[in-house]
Design a protein around this motif. Sequence first.
Motif: not given
Length: 115
Positions: A41-45, A92-94
């Motif tokens: 949350p609050g950070k770039q991917r 969260v991993y994508y």
Amino acid sequence: QVQLVESGGGLVQPGGSLTLSCGASGISFSIYRMGWYRQTPGKQRELVATITSSSSRTYTDSVKGRFTISRDNTKNTVYLQMNSLKPEDTAVYYCNTVPITFGSWGQGTQVTVSS
């Protein structure tokens, strides 16, 4: 239509292991460089690991020696083996292509590292 479906996340204690999977459909999977990204949350991917069609691999410094990316082109699936997990790996991993070629993202899979 491109679909990416991530799975395998969960709650694990520091030092533990998880293996993530990502199934892809709607693309010629074998020709693409694939990667695992993560976001808090609050950070770039952040891109953490990549694998080319010929299985050359790269890793961001913070996961080198702990994470291993692999792929099975017969199953259109990319994996991320994560060992020696740390609280800072919580995210969260994508999965997706590298660079991003299509606008689609999956739902991601939550990894929480906590005692």
